[in-house]
Design a protein around this motif. Sequence first.
Motif, PDB file in Angstrom:
ATOM      1  N   ILE A   7      34.210  36.504  50.718  1.00 57.41           N
ATOM      2  CA  ILE A   7      33.096  36.952  49.876  1.00 57.41           C
ATOM      3  C   ILE A   7      33.493  38.235  49.160  1.00 57.41           C
ATOM      4  O   ILE A   7      33.690  39.277  49.782  1.00 57.41           O
ATOM      5  N   GLY A   8      33.630  38.130  47.837  1.00 55.24           N
ATOM      6  CA  GLY A   8      34.034  39.273  47.021  1.00 55.24           C
ATOM      7  C   GLY A   8      35.499  39.190  46.653  1.00 55.24           C
ATOM      8  O   GLY A   8      36.352  38.952  47.517  1.00 55.24           O
ATOM      9  N   CYS A   9      35.789  39.362  45.371  1.00 59.22           N
ATOM     10  CA  CYS A   9      37.183  39.255  44.906  1.00 59.22           C
ATOM     11  C   CYS A   9      37.620  40.508  44.155  1.00 59.22           C
ATOM     12  O   CYS A   9      38.246  40.452  43.101  1.00 59.22           O
ATOM     13  N   GLY A  10      37.256  41.650  44.730  1.00 59.34           N
ATOM     14  CA  GLY A  10      37.878  42.894  44.330  1.00 59.34           C
ATOM     15  C   GLY A  10      39.204  43.025  45.067  1.00 59.34           C
ATOM     16  O   GLY A  10      39.743  42.031  45.588  1.00 59.34           O
ATOM     17  N   PRO A  11      39.764  44.222  45.151  1.00 61.06           N
ATOM     18  CA  PRO A  11      41.055  44.392  45.828  1.00 61.06           C
ATOM     19  C   PRO A  11      41.085  43.843  47.252  1.00 61.06           C
ATOM     20  O   PRO A  11      42.058  43.196  47.653  1.00 61.06           O
ATOM     21  N   ALA A  12      40.023  44.066  48.040  1.00 62.62           N
ATOM     22  CA  ALA A  12      40.013  43.583  49.425  1.00 62.62           C
ATOM     23  C   ALA A  12      40.023  42.064  49.480  1.00 62.62           C
ATOM     24  O   ALA A  12      40.749  41.454  50.267  1.00 62.62           O
TER      25      ALA A  12
END
Length: 430
Positions: free
Chosen positions: A12-17
Amino acid sequence: MATQKKQRVCVIGCGPAGLCSLKHLSLQSDKFEIVALERNLWPGGLWNYTDMTGKDEYGIPVHSAMYKRLKINLPKELQEFPGFPYPSDWVSYITRDQCLEYLNDFMDFFDLRKYIKTNTLVREVRPITATDKTQWSVTYSDIRKLGETTEEVFDAVLICNGHDSSPNMPDIADMEKFEGKIIHSRDYRHIESFAGQKVAVLGMHYSGEDIAIQIMEKAKRVYACHRRQTMSPSFPESIIQKPTIVRMTERNAVFADGTEAEIDALICCTGFKYKFPFLQEGLIDIENERVTPLYKHMVHIDYPSLVFVGIPKQWNHFPHIHEQSRVAVAVLDGTAPLPSKEEMRKESDDEYLRLLEEGKPLRYAHFFGDGDRQWRFNKELAAWAGIEPLPPVMEKLNDFVMLERFNNLLGFNQMCYKITGPDSFEIIEK
């Protein structure tokens, strides 16, 4: 021999992490089937700049805290994914555009886009517990069709939604009486918005310093309001330093020393709150910015197949989340063994009690900007998961950069560095 069934993993979430987690999961494609959910049109997390604030055209809150003239506040040598360097001809302190370009290059190099569903709002994540294991129901919608939902079941979930989108607004007496503009730094975009105005900037950490210095180019007067014991000796004299704001009137900010000043706008650079609105109620608890129950700031103690990547604040984000994502995968594939729930809970509570005994504020549970905490934590994770820790040059360069920033606030980001070995770096001319 029967083929082992792949674990279905939702990121869940596709920023750097999220992108780092996708990379390390994809390197074991024989073990994991991966689906990543990203609410923006493009991956990259908060590095996707937009002029919009408040809510977007679909009624979804805009979560990016990027502003027009932002540069990263650490040199790129301390903000890259190990093994994937920035272009060598870029200066050390790159722009937000260059950082987003780097993330896109990372996605393409490791062929990660094929796993990502963009324009996707996660509605709910809840455990489905059977007799032998826990699976996860994940319900989501296309943000362009919010009346429709899709549910999928996964064996594990990695939470990578970041922590710089839910503003921590200060509680100032009579704040509602103020007739001027009040915004959080998340919604700051352009210096021109404050041209000719008298502006108070509340909070003098990295973003507060940067925003105050930027807007002094156009503003009539800038007040830097803070509780810090010491400020950089090179902090601009043209910016008036004041203690924190304790009360507002219709036109004035009243400071802790009893003085007051007429202002047109207040920018609150007061940090962000952890927020996971899609997690089923009761799954986690957040008190004084401490997320529980987590083992090593990552693994849900009661549901170990729910793993958080990127919870710690104030550390060298990119290299550390690269390491954390490797650990997350090691937890899922069993190479990073977990102690009993009782042992994990005790270790987590003991760590927090030690912080409080050291005199740290209650909200510092996940604050890694003190001393060598981030580096000690990295070594802990590496030993647990059987991976190499970050090289010692990272800590050495970070200490040098922090001192340089303090002593040379207006010029520190003009310097360039080159890492020359696992324990060495040099200053270079660009």
